[in-house]
Design a protein around this motif. Structure first.
Motif, PDB file in Angstrom:
ATOM      1  N   LYS A  49       0.707  -1.250  -0.110  1.00 12.28           N
ATOM      2  CA  LYS A  49       0.159   0.035  -0.082  1.00 12.28           C
ATOM      3  C   LYS A  49       0.910   1.334   0.068  1.00 12.28           C
ATOM      4  O   LYS A  49       0.465   2.382  -0.429  1.00 12.28           O
ATOM      5  N   ASP A  50       2.131   1.001   0.299  1.00 11.61           N
ATOM      6  CA  ASP A  50       3.072   2.424   0.287  1.00 11.61           C
ATOM      7  C   ASP A  50       3.927   2.355  -1.082  1.00 11.61           C
ATOM      8  O   ASP A  50       4.688   3.193  -1.115  1.00 11.61           O
ATOM      9  N   GLY A  51       3.419   1.760  -1.895  1.00 10.26           N
ATOM     10  CA  GLY A  51       4.104   1.427  -3.346  1.00 10.26           C
ATOM     11  C   GLY A  51       5.426   1.023  -3.381  1.00 10.26           C
ATOM     12  O   GLY A  51       6.232   1.334  -4.342  1.00 10.26           O
ATOM     13  N   ILE A  52       5.662   0.137  -2.693  1.00  5.45           N
ATOM     14  CA  ILE A  52       6.924  -0.626  -2.432  1.00  5.45           C
ATOM     15  C   ILE A  52       6.857  -2.066  -3.034  1.00  5.45           C
ATOM     16  O   ILE A  52       5.842  -2.859  -2.801  1.00  5.45           O
ATOM     17  N   PHE A  53       7.597  -2.483  -4.015  1.00  4.31           N
ATOM     18  CA  PHE A  53       7.566  -3.559  -4.883  1.00  4.31           C
ATOM     19  C   PHE A  53       8.693  -4.441  -4.364  1.00  4.31           C
ATOM     20  O   PHE A  53       9.671  -3.981  -4.102  1.00  4.31           O
ATOM     21  N   LYS A  54       8.409  -5.839  -3.955  1.00  3.08           N
ATOM     22  CA  LYS A  54       9.284  -6.692  -3.339  1.00  3.08           C
ATOM     23  C   LYS A  54       9.544  -7.578  -4.344  1.00  3.08           C
ATOM     24  O   LYS A  54       8.383  -8.515  -4.581  1.00  3.08           O
ATOM     25  N   LYS A  55      10.754  -8.108  -4.712  1.00  2.00           N
ATOM     26  CA  LYS A  55      11.138  -9.265  -5.522  1.00  2.00           C
ATOM     27  C   LYS A  55      11.760 -10.314  -4.598  1.00  2.00           C
ATOM     28  O   LYS A  55      13.024 -10.066  -4.011  1.00  2.00           O
ATOM     29  N   TYR A  56      11.019 -11.393  -4.377  1.00  2.00           N
ATOM     30  CA  TYR A  56      11.768 -12.529  -3.618  1.00  2.00           C
ATOM     31  C   TYR A  56      12.427 -13.742  -4.361  1.00  2.00           C
ATOM     32  O   TYR A  56      11.854 -13.697  -5.690  1.00  2.00           O
ATOM     33  N   SER A  57      13.565 -14.213  -3.936  1.00  2.00           N
ATOM     34  CA  SER A  57      14.250 -14.759  -4.839  1.00  2.00           C
ATOM     35  C   SER A  57      14.907 -16.232  -4.087  1.00  2.00           C
ATOM     36  O   SER A  57      15.231 -16.078  -2.936  1.00  2.00           O
ATOM     37  N   SER A  58      14.661 -17.391  -4.500  1.00  2.00           N
ATOM     38  CA  SER A  58      15.098 -18.591  -3.891  1.00  2.00           C
ATOM     39  C   SER A  58      15.842 -19.442  -4.914  1.00  2.00           C
ATOM     40  O   SER A  58      15.153 -19.478  -5.992  1.00  2.00           O
ATOM     41  N   PHE A  59      16.768 -20.212  -4.415  1.00  2.00           N
ATOM     42  CA  PHE A  59      17.469 -20.986  -5.354  1.00  2.00           C
ATOM     43  C   PHE A  59      16.753 -22.535  -5.099  1.00  2.00           C
ATOM     44  O   PHE A  59      16.181 -22.917  -3.892  1.00  2.00           O
ATOM     45  N   MET A  60      16.830 -23.275  -6.212  1.00  2.00           N
ATOM     46  CA  MET A  60      16.409 -24.651  -5.866  1.00  2.00           C
ATOM     47  C   MET A  60      18.023 -25.644  -6.399  1.00  2.00           C
ATOM     48  O   MET A  60      18.638 -25.056  -7.533  1.00  2.00           O
ATOM     49  N   VAL A  61      18.438 -26.202  -5.453  1.00  2.00           N
ATOM     50  CA  VAL A  61      19.853 -26.917  -5.702  1.00  2.00           C
ATOM     51  C   VAL A  61      19.706 -28.424  -5.414  1.00  2.00           C
ATOM     52  O   VAL A  61      19.561 -28.891  -4.461  1.00  2.00           O
ATOM     53  N   GLY A  62      19.190 -29.415  -6.434  1.00  2.00           N
ATOM     54  CA  GLY A  62      19.029 -30.795  -6.355  1.00  2.00           C
ATOM     55  C   GLY A  62      18.225 -31.242  -5.188  1.00  2.00           C
ATOM     56  O   GLY A  62      18.451 -32.273  -4.312  1.00  2.00           O
ATOM     57  N   GLY A  63      17.025 -30.683  -5.102  1.00  2.00           N
ATOM     58  CA  GLY A  63      15.814 -30.836  -4.158  1.00  2.00           C
ATOM     59  C   GLY A  63      15.876 -29.845  -3.039  1.00  2.00           C
ATOM     60  O   GLY A  63      15.045 -30.177  -1.992  1.00  2.00           O
ATOM     61  N   ARG A  64      16.745 -29.167  -2.786  1.00  2.00           N
ATOM     62  CA  ARG A  64      16.793 -28.313  -1.542  1.00  2.00           C
ATOM     63  C   ARG A  64      16.403 -26.700  -1.936  1.00  2.00           C
ATOM     64  O   ARG A  64      17.356 -26.343  -2.706  1.00  2.00           O
ATOM     65  N   VAL A  65      15.779 -26.243  -1.216  1.00  2.00           N
ATOM     66  CA  VAL A  65      15.207 -24.740  -1.453  1.00  2.00           C
ATOM     67  C   VAL A  65      16.249 -24.044  -0.444  1.00  2.00           C
ATOM     68  O   VAL A  65      16.306 -24.322   0.624  1.00  2.00           O
TER      69      VAL A  65
END
Length: 367
Positions: A169-185
């Motif tokens: 609501k404050d106009g902030i965009f958040k980009k979440y990023s996560s890896f997958m490595v051989g079945g592990r997040v």
């Protein structure tokens, strides 16, 4: 030994991580270019990460799948099947059809597909973000298509993406990023910005850093991430996504199979370092877990006709890239900028016709 397969000029994605954050892992990694692997008559047994799949030519993808099958039969550990791992268009289309994403993506040479505006253009196989501002209607889209065609982009590899906002609501965009490595997040970072196309963090304070550290430490979306990576067929890569404020299902922007693991330490301010050190510590055991001993060579056979097809496609790609570089330099030149400024208003009424011609040519090339 872990063999990391990549296209030329994009090996820095893993190289900098190994050189600056995981020096002890360097002896366990070998970075190899696809062209060498696809033309090899034998390859060592080990773990293979088929990265950078988005950038492969059709013949490269087909040969890589043949190599994958032969290594698999020999007992190698393999991450990302070249033909079964979903790339951007197929991934986003699948997620929309399953009701997991709320926005559509269509190919730029398809005028019949329904669209909810605004939209933007981006390349299917690159990770450079949007090529345009938000386009509010069909006419603006047609103008943009004419523009990217003039700059030697191919419409058959261009995507029209519906804009979906996950801003606070404050106009902030958040980009979440996560890896997958051989079945592990392994959660990576949360980039915060006031720009709708988030490429990096431009909001930095103690509160933002605390939220990011909590994300990396607590892995709050682990189950959703595991399911999304499974649906995408991705064993190695990084997902970028947004989380709507209403608490509904996260929205996937893309999955990159050759992501930058982490930048060199000199790129970060000290305020970033707790997050970066935590992430580096978490992803290291994920890489260690996929390593396997080799010990023997695996014979590889690829039909000569496939190699000849590969030669033809690579030659055509070199020509196309040379033309693209020439046009990029040309359109940035002062004389052309001045001419475009004068002609653009005059050409605007003809944008739908010119876009239709460009789509027809793109469809002909695809067929």
């Amino acid at each position: 030994m872990i063999y990391y397969l990549v296209t030329p000029n994009y090996e820095h994605t893993i190289k900098n991580y190994l050189a600056y954050w995981a020096k002890e892992l360097e002896p366990r990694f070998q970075i190899r270019f696809y062209d060498d692997v696809l033309r090899a008559r034998e390859l060592p047994l080990g773990t293979y990460i088929f990265a950078d799949l988005e950038r492969l030519l059709p013949a490269e993808t087909e040969i890589a799948a043949r190599v994958w099958e032969q290594l698999n039969a020999a007992g190698a550990r393999l991450l990302n099947h070249p033909a079964r791992t979903l790339k951007r268009y197929d991934l986003l289309t699948m997620l929309y059809q399953k009701g997991r994403n709320r926005f559509r993506v269509v190919r730029a040479n398809d005028r019949t597909a329904p669209l909810n505006f605004p939209v933007f253009l981006r390349e299917e196989g690159e990770h450079s973000g949007a090529l345009t501002v938000l386009l509010k209607n069909r006419h603006q889209l047609d103008e943009a298509l004419v523009g990217v065609t003039f700059r030697r982009h191919r419409l058959e590899t261009m995507l029209v993406v519906e804009y979906y906002s996950t801003a606070t609501k404050d106009g902030i965009f958040k980009k979440y990023s996560s890896f997958m490595v051989g079945g592990r997040v392994v959660p990576c970072h949360v980039d915060c910005s006031r720009a709708w196309m988030v490429k990096d963090t431009d909001i930095v304070d103690e509160g933002v850093m605390a939220e990011e550290l909590g994300y990396v430490q607590n892995n709050p979306h682990r189950e959703w991430l595991e399911e999304t990576f499974r649906l995408a067929g991705v064993d190695y890569g990084r997902i970028d996504y947004g989380v709507p404020e209403d608490g509904s299902m996260p929205q996937v922007w893309e999955i990159n199979t050759n992501p930058v693991v982490i930048l060199t330490p000199d790129h970060y301010q000290e305020i970033h370092m707790p997050v970066k050190r935590t992430f580096a510590a978490h992803i290291k055991p994920a890489f260690e877990a996929i390593d396997m001993d080799g010990g023997r060579m695996v014979p590889i056979r690829v039909e000569p006709e496939l190699i000849r097809r590969l030669d033809r496609e690579q030659a055509e790609q070199r020509k196309f890239r040379a033309r693209r570089r020439f046009m990029d330099d040309l359109v940035r030149s002062k004389p052309v900028l001045m001419v475009r400024k004068v002609l653009r208003p005059m050409m605007t009424p003809f944008a739908p016709l010119l876009a239709r011609i460009s789509r027809k040519r793109a469809s002909d090339r695809s067929n």
